[in-house]
Design a protein around this motif. Structure first.
Motif, PDB file in Angstrom:
ATOM      1  N   ALA A 197       7.993  -8.839  -9.169  1.00  0.00           N
ATOM      2  CA  ALA A 197       7.293  -7.875  -8.310  1.00  0.00           C
ATOM      3  C   ALA A 197       7.243  -8.378  -6.878  1.00  0.00           C
ATOM      4  O   ALA A 197       7.399  -7.597  -5.931  1.00  0.00           O
ATOM      5  N   VAL A 202       1.393   3.411  -1.116  1.00  0.00           N
ATOM      6  CA  VAL A 202       1.964   3.595  -2.456  1.00  0.00           C
ATOM      7  C   VAL A 202       1.336   4.794  -3.136  1.00  0.00           C
ATOM      8  O   VAL A 202       2.019   5.598  -3.756  1.00  0.00           O
ATOM      9  N   ASP A 238       3.274 -13.352  -0.773  1.00  0.00           N
ATOM     10  CA  ASP A 238       3.720 -13.190  -2.151  1.00  0.00           C
ATOM     11  C   ASP A 238       5.054 -13.876  -2.411  1.00  0.00           C
ATOM     12  O   ASP A 238       5.374 -14.230  -3.534  1.00  0.00           O
ATOM     13  N   ALA A 246       9.339  -4.115   1.896  1.00  0.00           N
ATOM     14  CA  ALA A 246       8.763  -4.280   3.239  1.00  0.00           C
ATOM     15  C   ALA A 246       9.872  -4.495   4.258  1.00  0.00           C
ATOM     16  O   ALA A 246       9.842  -3.951   5.367  1.00  0.00           O
ATOM     17  N   ARG A 297      10.474  -7.677  -5.264  1.00  0.00           N
ATOM     18  CA  ARG A 297      10.612  -6.259  -4.916  1.00  0.00           C
ATOM     19  C   ARG A 297       9.809  -5.921  -3.673  1.00  0.00           C
ATOM     20  O   ARG A 297      10.261  -5.184  -2.801  1.00  0.00           O
ATOM     21  N   LYS A 298       8.606  -6.499  -3.595  1.00  0.00           N
ATOM     22  CA  LYS A 298       7.738  -6.212  -2.462  1.00  0.00           C
ATOM     23  C   LYS A 298       8.396  -6.674  -1.160  1.00  0.00           C
ATOM     24  O   LYS A 298       8.410  -5.951  -0.162  1.00  0.00           O
ATOM     25  N   ASP A 334      -3.614  -5.563   0.798  1.00  0.00           N
ATOM     26  CA  ASP A 334      -2.701  -5.092  -0.253  1.00  0.00           C
ATOM     27  C   ASP A 334      -3.279  -3.883  -0.965  1.00  0.00           C
ATOM     28  O   ASP A 334      -2.573  -2.933  -1.268  1.00  0.00           O
ATOM     29  N   TRP A 386       4.469  -9.167   2.616  1.00  0.00           N
ATOM     30  CA  TRP A 386       5.401  -9.684   1.603  1.00  0.00           C
ATOM     31  C   TRP A 386       5.482 -11.205   1.620  1.00  0.00           C
ATOM     32  O   TRP A 386       5.762 -11.837   0.602  1.00  0.00           O
TER      33      TRP A 386
END
Lengths: 842, 491
Positions: free
Chosen positions: A197, A686, A302, A205, A200-201, A678, A299
């Motif tokens: 994840a 989202v 993370d 971004a 992907r983030k 977030d 991003w």
């Protein structure tokens, strides 16, 4: 170096190709045959290509330096050298046209190196080599050893393409390449859902940012008719064209006029921005994505899910600085828009402060470093945003050393913690560490040196680079390069308010104070005090190491275990080298002491930008007196921040920190949860996207599937029935189709087509009837309903003048070769267009 | 005299080479060498055409002696190179395919060579009579190749339909030219152009002639609704013949289409945007792209899918043809470049398809491809590669082909047409990507027949050459693009 010069002339400097190809070779070999080659061969391959690439980069930069020195002495300039450049064209890819003049834009796979990209190249290959070396030990136990090095080598290739590309398209290829590698490496341990994840983030971004970069690229091609650095620099002035047609109309969008029911949207004044502002804002959007600035920074923290060497190389030293590099590279474009420059500086300063507040309370050592990186990147943008390109880029350089060292040091700690604490989160939690100074002396020493550098201890590298940024934030003032010329023509320009500079300085000092606090906190929690990870002692016979490898994933062990150990030399050697750079790197550009070899080296690159748009408030002389007073602010930040941390965590052993957190529980919790940004994005971005998607899905299901699809399928079924009826003579159906087609042609050609085009010039109109084979024409020019002549003639052109405010109807009748006639009526009339004034940010 | 011989050399080489191939087939038993021999002949012809290009048609002085029958300009030379290369690649594919499928009869190569010669004559034709001779030489060869699998009813049926409809179309076209001759007294293209450009000519028979000629041309490039023979003929024909028809015959069709529309009917009135052929061709382009792409998505047979794909590509090319009337040099060179990219991509795709199957275990439907990517990655990869190029993915050749045609159309102000073409290429991605789904993401159903790859050096060579050209045109299109631009307004 005449031998090198003769072997590789300036425009055919093939060495660049070799420098890029070597890591690519490593990536291919390790990627395809890595599993079969075995670990030692994979490491040998990866290290060899990186070492060679670094050596060749050194040779290139030395050559560049000799050319630079030549220009310094030979050019006759007063101590200012020229921008020296070595270029190599891999091949000419294709060319397209663009720009207002329809210029030919060659898109070549071309690479070039100058003073700016030379430094970047050294950082990438040099620090890249050290991190490869470090990884051979750090990743030694990993099952996907070959895959890791293939990705890492591929990343180096892409990063080199990014900095060495001679035009925006090649840069974009590298830009996407590093994004891909970053994605692959963040999710390297993709078995865990949150790692995938995080990857992907990061990708998403960055995608938003890349959109901006693409738009900027298209706009540049349109305005300047060039995409290579030299061509853009040559035509950059076109971005400032004051004519309304050359400006970007922000409202009404695209320069239209709202009419009818939308007329209320039409503003009294049209809002426009200059091409320079549009281009630079779009490019800066790209930078905020890649370099993790507000609002797209989410991003990067993370991204720490990836292996720690990756965090050090990609998410601290190289890739995330690509945005700063782009601003430096196109400094001559950015400086044309004081508005964008102010936006960059403000975004940078706010990011520096915002990320620092989060870093204050994090417990995960990598999270602290991640937010620290975001914050330091903010400092870099603050620097380039105020036109201090050298200072901003110098911070890129010093940051690469101390932050890579900090990450690798943290990696070294995690590596030894991991021996007995197998849970990822727990092994990175500083609350489980402490007292490691005793067990890991080299890691401690290097980590401490880098901490001293990042918090700006006087005369370390971080002191010089951060101090220079803060100083320039106070004194620099970006002005519109054409301000005077525009003023003569009565055009206003946007100006940066005078309070912005001092405000940026204050924000910067505040962020620097926080930096000092949280970095010292991390140092103290990790290396001082008592070790809290597990009970140290000889393991009992029943609980050998092998036993808990799989069984125990909690916070340490019930029984005693051996003390944490220092890491092997492959990991400590890079630490020592980087710490050396962190300690002494600052002397390359010790501006307050007038030791500025790097500044002189980079001056020619930024000369065009600085001479055009950067002024010093109150003049150079005045600024000179401010050097030490302003530096005092930076030193005070260092002193106060570190003193508070010392008092809280060493002198009082963490008690004040706990008390403070207790007293402001909610605030502490909010900071710990990263101000819940977030979660906010989750709802605002989202959530909205998902709601839209669901609405569309409902429409798709109800209307498209239900109505269109069923209708279509029944039509198809009906057609199938018709075709089945024709089945015996399907050949006839084929020829029937042809006949139908032919009949269609005939119908079109036989029918008369009366069409005309109208050109208006003031009150007179030139009407031009479309020609046709065998066509003849007659006109009713005066609008009296009768044709001017009963006979059809060959006259195809007609000029009509209409008085202002009136309309007129002109009729045209044609007769074609088959004697068929058709006619059309054209209404002419001057429509008074609402004269809209043009104002905006020039 | 030498230079004029040089101009004729490509055709002479192919003509005599084809005769020699026939002799060799009779006199020797060695059939294996014929494919390579054909390829050598055609490559030689291409080399001579290249030599002619380098000398420059303006230096071929005496070439004027062939005028007005044959025109040797850069347009002709470009097509000679393209046709010779396409023919050679198709011959190489045939070398492996015919042997594997037990129809290894030598006349295939002679027919293929003569048909290529016809296509070249078509491209070079400066006179209606020559044009017709070239057209028939090319077409009759193609009919024979389409029906080459004599034992297969499908092959015979497809070939018969192709032949009958082809004759119908040829008759329409001939009738059109006859009307033109009646109205103007000219059979040479330049003379026709001059006559049509004169204001005094107002005969309705010219308008009818235009419609008839347009119908004939539309058949040759298989534009909707003149396309219906295509799927049947392509599916029935042996795969190398399909590749040849999709590449060479289509290229020949576009050569004559460009020549006739831009030269003969290039005058202001015939090419009028209100009354002339451009709106008609634009409509043909829209119909061709849309119908072909929609129908292609519904096919279950790979060969039929590729047939409809080739029709769709003709649609994109027609967009370029329409643009060529407004921006002649740029759009025409975009069409030529597109033809080059399309030819190598489509031959490559058919060659890869040949390689994927063997006798009794051929690839017919998507299902046959299921799991091939896992079972035989080396065979699946080239197929995927050429499909990507046909879909127009960068950095393959197909991307730049589309890029330049769409750009030419935009520059010519045909915004609506470009948008439709763009939407169509997005639709097309659906059925192209379906190939990937089956190659890499599906496993064959239990007990279902699966394709077994064959091995053939000739086919592999053809694939390697096609892949080289696809990458060359995608990564370094400069040289070919410059050549296409040099053709300029010469059409």
């Amino acid at each position: 170096m005449p031998a090198l010069e003769s072997l590789f002339p300036r425009d055919e400097f093939g060495l660049l190709g070799l420098i890029i190809a070597l890591p690519l070779l490593g990536a291919i070999v390790n990627g395809i045959w890595g599993r079969r080659l075995g670990r030692s061969a994979v490491s040998a391959m990866a290290l060899t290509v990186m070492g060679l690439a670094f050596a060749l980069s050194l040779v290139t930069v030395c050559h560049l330096h000799s050319l630079f020195t030549e220009s310094l002495h030979g050019g006759g300039g007063a101590g200012h050298g020229e921008r020296v450049r070595l270029a190599w064209t891999a091949w000419e890819w294709f060319h397209t046209t663009g720009g207002r003049s329809g210029a030919n834009i060659p898109i070549d796979l071309k690479f070039s190196v100058d003073q700016l990209s030379g430094i970047m190249m050294l950082v990438i290959t040099g620090i890249g080599f050290l991190i490869h070396l470090y990884s051979t030990a750090y990743m030694a136990e990993d099952a996907s050893y070959a895959r890791f090095f293939a990705y890492l080598n591929l990343f180096i290739t892409a990063m080199l393409v990014l900095v060495l590309g001679d035009n925006l398209v090649v840069l974009f290829i590298g830009w996407e390449g590093v994004g891909l590698c970053s994605y692959l490496l963040i999710g390297f341990w993709f078995g865990k859902a949150e790692n995938a994840a995080a990857g992907r983030k990061a990708f998403l971004a960055n995608r938003i940012g890349d959109f901006g970069l693409l738009i900027g690229m298209f706009l540049l091609a349109q305005y300047t008719g060039a995409l290579d650095w030299d061509g853009i620099a040559r035509n950059a002035h076109l971005l400032l064209s004051p004519s309304p047609a050359a400006r970007v109309h922000v409202w009404p969008v695209g320069g239209g006029i709202y009419q009818g029911m939308w007329a209320f949207l039409q503003p009294a004044n049209v809002v426009t921005i200059s091409g320079a502002t549009a281009v630079s804002l779009a490019l800066f959007l790209g930078c905020t994505g890649k370099s993790a600035q507000l609002p797209l920074y989410v991003w990067l923290p993370d991204a720490m899910a990836g292996p720690t060497p990756v965090s050090a190389l990609i998410h601290a030293a190289t890739m995330v600085t690509a945005g700063v590099y782009l601003v430096c590279r196109l400094s001559f474009v950015f400086v044309l828009s004081p508005f964008t420059m102010t936006v960059i500086a403000v975004v940078g300063a706010l990011t520096a402060l915002f990320a620092a507040t989060i870093a204050l309370v994090q417990n995960d050592v990598k999270k602290v470093l991640a937010y620290s990186t975001v914050s330091q990147l903010g400092f870099m943008f603050l620097g380039v945003g105020v036109g201090a390109f050298t200072a901003g880029f110098f911070h890129v350089f010093t940051h690469a050393f101390f932050k890579a060292c900090l990450f690798l040091g943290a990696g070294s700690v995690i590596h030894s913690m991991h021996a007995h604490i197998h849970d990822d989160a727990a092994s990175q939690d500083m609350r489980n560490m402490g007292g490691l100074r005793k067990y890991m002396p080299v890691t401690f020493a290097t980590f401490a040196i880098s901490t001293l550098a990042i918090i700006g201890t006087p005369f370390t590298s971080g002191f010089f680079s951060k101090d220079e940024i803060l100083f320039k934030a106070f004194t620099n003032h970006v002005v519109h390069p054409m301000k005077d010329k525009f003023a003569q023509r009565g055009l206003g320009v946007w100006e940066q308010p005078t309070w912005v500079g001092p405000a940026l300085y204050v924000v910067g000092v505040l962020a620097a104070t926080m930096t000092a606090f949280y970095m010292c906190r991390a140092l103290y929690l990790t290396f001082f005090g008592d070790f809290k990870g597990w009970a140290i002692g000889e393991p009992s016979a029943a609980k050998t190491h092998a036993d808990h490898d799989h069984a125990d994933h909690g916070h340490g062990h019930g029984g005693p275990a051996p003390a944490p150990h220092e890491s092997p030399w492959q990991m400590t050697l890079p630490l020592v080298v980087l710490a050396f750079g962190a300690l002494f790197g600052g002397w390359l550009n010790a501006a307050p002491l007038h030791i500025e070899p790097l500044g002189h080296w980079l001056d020619p690159v930024f000369a065009q930008a600085v001479s055009q748009g950067v002024q010093i408030v109150g003049g150079e002389e005045h600024a000179h007196h401010l050097v030490w007073p302003l530096a005092a602010g930076g030193v005070a930040a260092f002193a106060i921040g570190s003193a508070i941390a010392y008092w809280m965590y060493i002198a009082s052993n963490g008690a004040p920190a706990k008390a403070l957190a207790e007293r402001n529980k909610k605030l502490h919790q909010l900071a710990l949860e990263k101000w819940r940004v977030d979660e906010f994005y989750g709802v605002a971005v989202v959530g909205v996207a998902e709601a839209t998607a669901e609405t569309c899905a409902a429409i798709d299901h109800g209307i498209v599937d239900g109505l269109f699809a069923k209708a279509t399928s029944s039509v198809v079924a009906a057609a199938g029935f018709v075709l089945r009826a024709l089945h015996t003579g399907i050949f006839h159906a084929y020829s029937a189709a042809m006949v139908v087609g032919l009949a269609g042609f005939g119908w079109f050609f036989i029918a008369p087509h009366a069409e005309a085009s109208v050109n208006q010039a003031g009150g007179s109109y030139a009407i031009h009837a479309a020609p046709g084979m065998g066509y003849s024409f007659r006109w009713d020019a005066d609008g009296d309903g009768k044709f001017d002549s009963e006979r059809f003639g060959p006259t195809r052109d007609l000029s009509v003048s209409v008085e202002p405010g009136k309309t007129k109807q002109v009729r045209l009748e044609v007769k074609n070769a088959f004697g068929l006639t058709g006619s059309t009526t054209i209404t002419l009339g001057t429509e008074a267009k609402k004269g809209a004034a043009v104002v905006g940010l020039r | 005299m030498m230079p004029s011989i040089l101009a004729l050399m490509p055709m002479l080489v192919i003509g005599f080479g084809a005769l020699a191939l026939m002799l060799a087939e009779v006199l020797t038993d060695a059939k294996t060498g014929l494919a390579v021999g054909t390829a050598v002949v055609l490559f030689t012809a291409a080399a001579f055409a290249c030599a002619g290009w380098m000398v420059g048609p303006e230096n071929l002085g005496d070439a004027a002696v062939f005028a007005p029958w044959l025109v040797f300009d850069r347009f002709t030379l470009f097509f000679e190179v393209l046709l010779a290369l396409s023919g050679a690649l198709a011959a190489l594919v045939a070398g492996g395919y015919l042997r594997e499928h037990g129809i290894d009869r030598g006349e295939f190569y002679a027919i293929l060579s003569f048909s290529t010669l016809g296509a070249m004559m078509l491209a070079a034709a400066g006179d209606v009579l020559m044009l017709f001779v070239g057209l028939e030489t090319m077409s009759i060869g193609a009919y024979a190749l389409a029906g080459f699998r004599r034992g297969s009813p499908k092959s015979a049926e497809g070939a018969l339909k192709y032949f009958l409809l082809g004759s119908f179309a040829a008759a329409l076209m001939m009738f059109g030219f006859a009307l033109l001759y009646g109205a103007t007294g000219h059979t040479d293209l330049a003379g026709l152009h001059n006559a049509l450009a004169s204001e005094s000519l107002r005969s309705p028979s010219i308008v009818i002639a235009l419609a008839l000629v347009l119908a004939g041309l539309a058949f040759k490039v298989s534009a909707v609704p003149f396309h219906m023979w295509t799927p049947d003929a392509y599916e029935g024909a042996p795969t190398p013949a399909t590749a040849f028809m999709a590449a060479s015959v289509k290229a020949g069709g576009f050569a004559v289409l460009l020549r006739v529309l831009l030269t003969v009917f290039g005058d202001e009135r015939s090419a009028s945007w209100a009354t002339g052929w451009p709106p008609v061709v634009a409509l043909l382009a829209v119909l061709t792209m849309t119908v072909a792409n929609l129908v292609a998505g519904r096919q279950e047979s790979i060969k039929r899918m590729l047939a409809y794909s080739s029709i769709a590509h003709a649609g994109y090319l027609l967009v370029g043809v329409v643009a060529a009337i407004r921006a002649p040099a740029q759009a025409q060179s975009a069409v030529l470049f597109y033809l080059a990219t399309y030819s190598v991509s489509t031959i490559g795709a058919f060659a890869a398809l040949v390689l994927c199957g063997s006798r009794g275990a051929e690839v017919v439907s998507y299902e046959d491809l299921a799991g091939l990517g896992r079972r035989h990655p080396a065979v699946a990869l080239p197929f995927a590669f050429f499909i990507l190029s046909l879909a127009g993915m960068p950095p393959m050749a197909g991307f730049f082909g589309k890029w330049f045609v769409f750009k030419a159309a935009m520059d010519a102000g045909l915004h609506g047409l470009t948008v439709i073409a763009f939407i169509n290429s997005v639709i097309a991605a659906y059925y192209y990507l379906k190939v990937f789904v089956f190659l890499y993401m599906r496993e064959p159903a239990a007990g279902a027949p699966i394709a077994k790859p064959m091995w053939s050096g000739e086919v592999v060579t053809a694939i390697a050459l096609c892949a080289f050209f696809v990458l060359l045109l995608g990564l370094a299109p400069g040289a070919v693009l410059d050549a296409a631009l040099a053709v300029g307004g010469a059409g």
